[in-house]
Design a protein around this motif. Structure first.
Motif, PDB file in Angstrom:
ATOM      1  N   SER A  67       5.348   2.736 -18.385  1.00 65.36           N
ATOM      2  CA  SER A  67       4.981   3.875 -18.833  1.00 65.36           C
ATOM      3  C   SER A  67       4.645   5.379 -17.550  1.00 65.36           C
ATOM      4  N   ASP A  68       4.313   4.845 -17.255  1.00 67.86           N
ATOM      5  CA  ASP A  68       3.925   5.636 -15.656  1.00 67.86           C
ATOM      6  C   ASP A  68       4.691   6.824 -15.433  1.00 67.86           C
ATOM      7  N   VAL A  69       4.243   7.704 -14.986  1.00 69.57           N
ATOM      8  CA  VAL A  69       4.616   9.210 -14.873  1.00 69.57           C
ATOM      9  C   VAL A  69       3.604   9.864 -13.431  1.00 69.57           C
ATOM     10  N   THR A  70       4.567  10.847 -12.963  1.00 70.37           N
ATOM     11  CA  THR A  70       3.895  11.736 -12.187  1.00 70.37           C
ATOM     12  C   THR A  70       4.302  12.839 -12.716  1.00 70.37           C
ATOM     13  N   LEU A  71       2.637  13.619 -12.869  1.00 71.96           N
ATOM     14  CA  LEU A  71       3.137  15.521 -12.757  1.00 71.96           C
ATOM     15  C   LEU A  71       3.119  15.935 -11.349  1.00 71.96           C
ATOM     16  N   ARG A  72       3.560  16.855 -11.221  1.00 71.87           N
ATOM     17  CA  ARG A  72       3.509  17.790  -9.974  1.00 71.87           C
ATOM     18  C   ARG A  72       3.480  19.018 -10.112  1.00 71.87           C
ATOM     19  N   LEU A  73       2.668  19.544  -9.631  1.00 67.82           N
ATOM     20  CA  LEU A  73       1.650  20.517  -9.951  1.00 67.82           C
ATOM     21  C   LEU A  73       1.750  21.134  -8.345  1.00 67.82           C
ATOM     22  N   VAL A  74       1.990  23.002  -8.277  1.00 69.11           N
ATOM     23  CA  VAL A  74       2.355  23.962  -7.585  1.00 69.11           C
ATOM     24  C   VAL A  74       0.885  24.890  -7.685  1.00 69.11           C
ATOM     25  N   ALA A  75       0.109  24.702  -6.975  1.00 64.77           N
ATOM     26  CA  ALA A  75      -1.426  26.138  -6.885  1.00 64.77           C
ATOM     27  C   ALA A  75      -1.681  26.296  -6.142  1.00 64.77           C
TER      28      ALA A  75
END
Length: 414
Positions: free
Chosen positions: A20-28
């Motif tokens: 169930s692991d998930v990575t959300l990538r955010l560029v800020a």
């Protein structure tokens, strides 16, 4: 601004990893002005708090300076590796290319309803909101109280008073009586503030560019003749003076007046400059509107994850987190709940933002919902300084910019 963490080596999709692991990538974007107050610290703390509450979800944040962040996101999207989330300066191109989730597919009704309406409206492309406001500011006229007292002046409420104050400041030996930053860093902002104070703007009420309107030509003719031509704008030509340099000069006590946003409060305060803030003067009275600026959060559809992205954004836009970010960087909250909390606060830093908060609900933003705006803004940055240069023609420069805008609008129309 400080460029912080670089991109991770793997830029592919970040969906399921077999569990169930998930990575959300955010560029800020980085709102800090040193490593000590980089936005990376804000986002890392926020991500850590969210991850504690949501096992199996990792928030991977990359922070870049404003000089680089929009280009970095574009490179990722062009390479087929869009981040899940981007917090940058413009959203319309990605919305037009059908790369973004509508805000309604992501956010809870409560979160969506909490955004201040001028900001939410500015986030719409073709009547659907794709740009989610993240940070906002307005502009007011800052003046140096010490220099004004020496010259026995009161803050201006009209253009004639502003010019008279500038003349008196010059007679006192002030280096920049009125700092007019029309250099390429952020000329589109100073330009818009003056266009609004002259009764017009970049567009009309239906969104058609009106850059060369008679009101706008009169505005820049007045600037050229009454301020620049009378040597009231300082030793650096306006077309070469950048906003950051003008702010630094104000913080050094060398500027009598200039248009500023909330970050100048901290910058000038650190140097001990005593300053006041008033609404931008108009041609014969208060300006029609203040200029509002918003930066944007957006979510890319490429990797899916709408539900997880939405849950994280509901967390990001909680009253506590919006207030924390706004206070950390001297910016205005984009939500009603956080704005009300700041307005009711007796804290000195919150009270200092009151002049800006008061203008936000009726402010006018750049035409960011137009996919042509990026090209128009770039043209303004490069060319508007010529309108007030010796021998320059405000009418000719504005007419050329109008032609650029009309062409850009035609080429980006869908």
């Amino acid at each position: 601004m400080v460029s912080a963490l670089g991109m991770t080596a793997v830029l592919g999709g970040c969906g399921s990893t077999g569990s169930s692991d998930v990575t959300l990538r955010l560029v800020a974007a980085d709102y800090g002005d040193s490593a000590a107050n980089s936005s990376k610290k804000y986002w890392d703390a926020l991500a850590e708090e969210y991850e504690k509450q949501h096992s199996g979800v990792k928030i991977e944040v990359s922070v870049y300076s404003w000089n680089d962040v929009d280009r970095k996101v574009k490179e990722m999207v062009d390479a087929g590796h869009a981040p899940d989330l981007a917090q940058i300066g413009a959203y319309a191109d990605y919305a037009a290319a059908d790369k973004l989730y509508p805000a309604s597919d992501l956010l809870s009704i409560r979160t969506q309803a909490d955004f201040l309406s001028p900001l939410a409206d500015a986030g719409e492309w073709k009547h659907t909101q794709y740009g989610i406001p993240f940070a906002a500011s307005t502009r007011v006229l800052f003046y140096n109280k010490t220099l004004f007292a020496k010259a026995n002046l009161t803050p201006p409420t009209t253009w004639a008073e502003l010019a008279a104050d500038a003349k008196a400041l010059k007679a006192q030996g002030v280096k920049y009586p009125y700092a007019l930053p029309l250099g390429p860093e952020e000329a589109q902002a100073e330009t818009m503030q003056w266009l609004l104070s002259g009764g017009n703007g970049y567009t009309d009420d239906v969104g058609t560019y009106t850059i060369d309107s008679s009101a706008n030509v009169e505005t820049f003719t007045w600037l050229k003749d009454e301020l620049v031509g009378k040597d009231l704008t300082g030793p650096v030509a306006p077309g070469k003076l950048n906003r950051a340099d003008a702010f630094a000069a104000f913080a050094d006590g060398q500027v009598g007046m200039l248009n500023g946003h909330p970050t100048l409060i901290q910058q000038a305060g650190k140097k001990g400059v005593k300053f006041g803030m008033v609404p931008m003067p108009g041609r014969t009275g208060k300006a029609r509107a203040s200029m509002g600026v918003a930066d944007w959060m957006m979510a890319f559809k490429q990797n899916g994850q709408a539900d997880r992205i939405g849950d994280f954004l509901d967390f990001v836009y909680s009253e506590k987190n919006v207030l924390d970010f706004s206070r950390r960087y001297g910016l205005l909250p984009v939500t009603g709940s956080a704005s009300n909390a700041m307005a009711a606060s007796a804290a000195p830093t919150d009270k200092a933002l009151q002049p800006f908060l008061e203008q936000l609900p009726t402010s006018e933003l750049y035409p960011v919902g137009k996919t042509s705006w990026a090209a128009v803004s770039a043209a303004v940055k490069q060319n508007i300084g010529q309108a007030v240069a010796p021998g320059g023609s405000p009418a000719a420069v504005l007419t050329r910019l109008q032609s650029t805008a009309t062409a850009a609008d035609s080429s980006t129309a869908n």
